[in-house]
Design a protein around this motif. Sequence first.
Motif, mmCIF file in Angstrom:
data_model
loop_
_atom_site.group_PDB
_atom_site.id
_atom_site.type_symbol
_atom_site.label_atom_id
_atom_site.label_comp_id
_atom_site.label_asym_id
_atom_site.label_seq_id
_atom_site.Cartn_x
_atom_site.Cartn_y
_atom_site.Cartn_z
ATOM 1 N N CYS A 88 -12.150 10.391 -7.213
ATOM 2 C CA CYS A 88 -10.706 10.365 -7.465
ATOM 3 C C CYS A 88 -10.090 9.075 -6.937
ATOM 4 O O CYS A 88 -9.252 8.455 -7.602
ATOM 5 N N LYS A 89 -10.502 8.685 -5.759
ATOM 6 C CA LYS A 89 -9.985 7.443 -5.165
ATOM 7 C C LYS A 89 -10.309 6.247 -6.060
ATOM 8 O O LYS A 89 -9.453 5.398 -6.309
ATOM 9 N N GLN A 93 -7.656 3.793 -7.847
ATOM 10 C CA GLN A 93 -7.722 2.342 -7.644
ATOM 11 C C GLN A 93 -7.772 1.620 -8.989
ATOM 12 O O GLN A 93 -7.119 0.583 -9.168
ATOM 13 N N SER A 94 -8.521 2.157 -9.923
ATOM 14 C CA SER A 94 -8.598 1.562 -11.254
ATOM 15 C C SER A 94 -7.232 1.600 -11.937
ATOM 16 O O SER A 94 -6.809 0.613 -12.560
ATOM 17 N N MET A 100 -1.603 7.145 -2.070
ATOM 18 C CA MET A 100 -2.524 8.138 -2.598
ATOM 19 C C MET A 100 -3.969 7.723 -2.326
ATOM 20 O O MET A 100 -4.801 8.551 -1.915
ATOM 21 N N ILE A 101 -4.275 6.456 -2.519
ATOM 22 C CA ILE A 101 -5.616 5.944 -2.237
ATOM 23 C C ILE A 101 -5.950 6.139 -0.763
ATOM 24 O O ILE A 101 -7.046 6.588 -0.404
ATOM 25 N N GLN A 146 -8.890 8.506 0.890
ATOM 26 C CA GLN A 146 -9.887 7.950 1.806
ATOM 27 C C GLN A 146 -9.915 8.746 3.114
ATOM 28 O O GLN A 146 -10.984 9.069 3.630
ATOM 29 N N GLU A 147 -8.747 9.068 3.643
ATOM 30 C CA GLU A 147 -8.682 9.853 4.879
ATOM 31 C C GLU A 147 -9.294 11.232 4.690
ATOM 32 O O GLU A 147 -10.014 11.725 5.565
ATOM 33 N N ALA A 148 -9.047 11.865 3.548
ATOM 34 C CA ALA A 148 -9.626 13.180 3.274
ATOM 35 C C ALA A 148 -11.148 13.081 3.174
ATOM 36 O O ALA A 148 -11.872 13.927 3.712
#
Length: 78
Positions: free
Chosen positions: A12-13, A17-18, A57-58, A62-64
Amino acid sequence: MSTRCRNDLVGCKSRVQSELTHWREAVADVEEVWNDATAQAFQRDHFSEAQGTLMRMIQALQEASDLVHSLERRLADD
């Protein structure tokens, strides 16, 4: 299960990012042909928060992912 969850988060990240890259390219394309006071006001009023929202959101994804990875390690140690 948690490895799959982490991989889903990473996927998802990557997609977000894309999309952020596509967003920046689209904004740059529009700015090339429409760059006057009206365009700047329109972007400020309607688009100013989009890039920041995508970046947050990114970061959240990443934190998740990091949290799931940490939990995986802790569970493996026990």
